[in-house]
Structures are given as structure tokens and as C-alpha cells.
Enzyme design. Structure first.
Site, PDB file in Angstrom:
ATOM      1  N   GLU A  76      11.950  11.914  13.657  1.00 19.53           N
ATOM      2  CA  GLU A  76      11.706  13.317  13.286  1.00 19.53           C
ATOM      3  C   GLU A  76      12.817  13.847  12.382  1.00 19.53           C
ATOM      4  OE1 GLU A  76      10.832  15.429  16.941  1.00 19.53           O
ATOM      5  OE2 GLU A  76       8.892  14.391  17.096  1.00 19.53           O
ATOM      6  N   GLU A 125       3.808   4.542  14.164  1.00 16.72           N
ATOM      7  CA  GLU A 125       2.943   3.497  13.592  1.00 16.72           C
ATOM      8  C   GLU A 125       3.280   3.247  12.132  1.00 16.72           C
ATOM      9  OE1 GLU A 125       2.188   6.196  15.298  1.00 16.72           O
ATOM     10  OE2 GLU A 125       0.184   6.111  16.159  1.00 16.72           O
TER      11      GLU A 125
END
Ligand code: THU
Length: 161
Positions: A65, A76
Site C-alpha cells: 500500500e 496478485e
């Protein structure tokens, strides 16, 4: 005349992880370990992904993040971009995805977001062979799709350009 186009979407639901074959279960376990190093101080939602390549190599990824929220990246895509960057000629056999919340040790449903589905579809199209997707289902269940087509039926590929 209007008519309906229907898609068959098949997801195998395993009630227990012990039903998975050895390769899928060990990949899921790597994805679970990968949640440990997720960087998710804003959502506290730790996602782990693991990718099995044709030659047996396993590539890990997790969500990263950022204070500028859209600059972060899902687990992913972190994993599959690392695979594409480091092993460009290896086919992707299988992807496992899981999630957990900060300070909790049980795993919760992990459904790849739309952007991750599109990116998985790109690599599947590039290699012209299906990628199997193993998803944590929560409460011990595991969902398995035999192809990214099951996650994104009307996908956009180079054929549409
Ligand atoms: N996230 C993933 O890593 N994968 C997904 O497919 C869905 C969402 C991450 C992004 C963000 O860091 C956090 O989960 C909450 O959305």
C-alpha cells in the site's frame, strides 16, 4: 432480435483444504506465509499470493500500500509482475490467493479484484494455456477455478485491439 449470451462459470468448492492436491495446498501455504510481509498499514487487510511456474519455481507477492492510495498494488499483481519480470519465458501454472486481517491468524475469503483478473488474463492469453486459480474461501473452504476465463468471462485481450 435481442437474445441472451450465457456463460458457464465453474468453481470447484473444497470444504476442506485436505481435498486439494499436494501442489495446490503447498502453493496456498506459501500464499498464507506471504501475508506476513504484506505492507498494508491503511487497510490492515493482508493479502498473500503465490505463483507456481512451469519449472517448479514459486514466486511470492503481497499487497503493497501507499499513502497515495492508488499508488499501491494488490498481492496478485505484485506476484505476477515479479514472475513476468524475472521468469519471462516460464508459463504460469497456478496462482493461490489468500487474505487475513492484521493481528488475526485465520484466513478469510480472497477474491481477486477486477484489475487483477484482467492482469491474470493477460498472462494466460500470452502463454496460451490456462492458469488455475486457488482462492481462500473462508471457514476452511477453498475455491478453485481451472482457468482465468472463469473469473473474467468477457476479458479484454490483444485480440480486441
Ligand atoms: N487487495 C489485494 O491485494 N488483492 C485483491 O485482489 C483485492 C484487494 C488489497 C489491496 C489493498 O491493499 C487491500 O487489499 C484492501 O483493498
Amino acid at each position: 432480435m435481442a437474445w441472451k449470451l450465457a456463460f458457464d462459470i465453474f468453481v470447484t468448492v473444497h470444504d476442506e483444504e485436505s481435498e486439494l492436491d499436494k501442489a495446490a495446498l503447498s502453493l496456498l501455504q506459501v500464499a498464507r506465509q506471504a501475508t506476513q510481509t504484506a505492507y498494508a498499514p491503511y487497510s490492515n487487510f493482508y493479502v498473500g499470493a503465490a505463483i507456481l511456474l512451469d519449472d517448479g519455481t514459486v514466486v511470492r507477492g503481497n499487497n503493497q500500500e501507499n499513502a497515495a492510495y492508488p499508488s499501491g498494488l494488490c498481492a496478485e499483481r505484485t506476484a505476477i509482475f515479479a514472475a513476468g519480470a524475472n521468469y519471462p519465458s516460464q508459463k504460469v501454472i497456478m496462482v493461490a490467493v489468500t487474505a487475513r486481517r492484521k493481528d488475526e491468524d485465520f484466513f478469510i475469503p480472497a477474491n481477486p479484484c477486477g484489475a487483477c483478473r484482467q492482469v491474470l488474463a493477460e498472462y494466460q492469453h500470452k502463454q496460451a494455456s490456462p492458469i488455475r486459480v486457488i482462492m481462500e474461501g473462508g471457514q476452511g473452504k477453498i475455491y478453485v477455478c481451472d482457468s482465468v476465463d472463469m473469473l473474467l468471462p468477457m476479458k479484454f485481450t490483444s485480440l480486441d485491439l
